[in-house]
Design an enzyme around this catalytic site. Structure first.
Site, PDB file in Angstrom:
ATOM      1  N   GLU A  40      47.113  -7.384  16.948  1.00  0.00           N
ATOM      2  CA  GLU A  40      47.962  -6.429  16.245  1.00  0.00           C
ATOM      3  C   GLU A  40      47.265  -5.065  16.287  1.00  0.00           C
ATOM      4  OE1 GLU A  40      49.738  -6.251  11.667  1.00  0.00           O
ATOM      5  OE2 GLU A  40      47.831  -7.242  12.066  1.00  0.00           O
ATOM      6  N   LYS A 106      57.299  -7.426  13.275  1.00  0.00           N
ATOM      7  CA  LYS A 106      56.681  -8.254  12.245  1.00  0.00           C
ATOM      8  C   LYS A 106      57.606  -8.421  11.037  1.00  0.00           C
ATOM      9  CE  LYS A 106      52.364  -8.188   9.504  1.00  0.00           C
ATOM     10  NZ  LYS A 106      51.175  -7.337   9.239  1.00  0.00           N
ATOM     11  N   CYS A 138      49.904 -11.525  12.348  1.00  0.00           N
ATOM     12  CA  CYS A 138      49.012 -11.416  11.199  1.00  0.00           C
ATOM     13  C   CYS A 138      49.514 -12.102   9.932  1.00  0.00           C
ATOM     14  CB  CYS A 138      48.687  -9.946  10.947  1.00  0.00           C
ATOM     15  SG  CYS A 138      47.150  -9.680  10.027  1.00  0.00           S
TER      16      CYS A 138
END
Length: 254
Positions: A40, A106, A138
């Site tokens: 990321e 995300k 993440c």
């Protein structure tokens, strides 16, 4: 499938980071990798003003990554930032090769441990699977439904890019969560984080410790805290064998 996890420390400069992507992809391809996963925020590290850097998927940075991927005939997955409404950005994981060029925005934003990602980042709302490869980012790792959802859509391997926030117990949580999500989904989870920059910061700039967890939750390979290129062979037949022995996806009732 041979995958490479490029555990880097990205800088605030997209140009510098694109050069680093080129160097890492070249090395990974020379070692036989067909997939190269970056963390990321590869485009620019957290702690940087993201709005002015955000570009669409057909912008120069993503197009540069595509050229790198195509020239080495590999799939490259790397974190970047794309424009979103109302002055925010999307935290996008770009997946690009000769025959594909897509982004995953995300879904779960890191509003935890005193950090508020949603202040500057807008959430996505769609899972992305490329053939048998799913993508996550993440904080998504704390939400099992993302991983079972990707498995339901055909994923055998889930690529997870991260820039994990530091703090007491955070490395242990990272490793535990990656292994748990592999068990939940009975997929390989290939988790590549930013290396530890060695400088204390309130932004989630990485702790390292990238790892690959097998469908039974065992650790196939792992890295330390420093920058590292980790190349790993995945035996995809293990996915079906594990699902036959631990049919959690088939046995779900809720």
């Amino acid at each position: 499938m041979r995958v490479a996890l490029s555990q880097i420390t990205s800088t605030p400069s997209p140009d510098e980071n694109l050069t680093l992507v080129a160097e890492q992809v070249k090395a990974a391809a020379a070692d036989g990798a067909s997939v190269v996963l970056f963390p990321e925020a590869t485009m620019a590290c957290f702690g940087t003003s993201l709005g002015p850097l955000a570009e669409p998927l057909d912008g120069p940075w993503a197009s540069g990554v595509r050229e790198i991927a195509s020239s080495h005939d590999v799939l490259v997955v790397a974190g970047m930032f794309t424009p979103a409404p109302n002055g925010r950005v999307f935290n996008t994981l770009l997946a690009t090769a000769r025959d594909r060029h897509v982004g995953y925005d995300k879904i779960h934003l890191y509003d935890a441990f005193g950090f508020q990602e949603s202040r500057t980042v807008a959430p996505g709302d769609e899972l992305v699977v490329l053939a048998d490869v799913g993508i996550a980012t993440c904080y998504d790792v704390r939400f099992p439904g993302v991983f079972t959802g990707l498995a339901d859509r055909g994923a055998s391997v889930i690529l997870l890019g991260a820039s994990w926030g530091a703090g007491p117990g955070k490395v242990e949580q990272w490793e535990l969560l990656v292994r748990a999500r592999a068990l939940d989904s009975t997929c390989f989870v290939v988790a590549c984080g930013q290396a530890d920059p060695g400088v204390p910061t309130t932004a989630p700039t990485g702790v390292g410790h990238s790892l690959v967890a097998a469908p039974d939750g065992s650790v196939v390979a792992s890295a330390g805290a420093d920058p590292e290129l980790l190349v790993v062979d995945l035996d995809l037949t293990l996915v079906e064998r594990t699902r036959a022995n631990i049919p959690v996806l088939a046995n779900r009732r809720l």
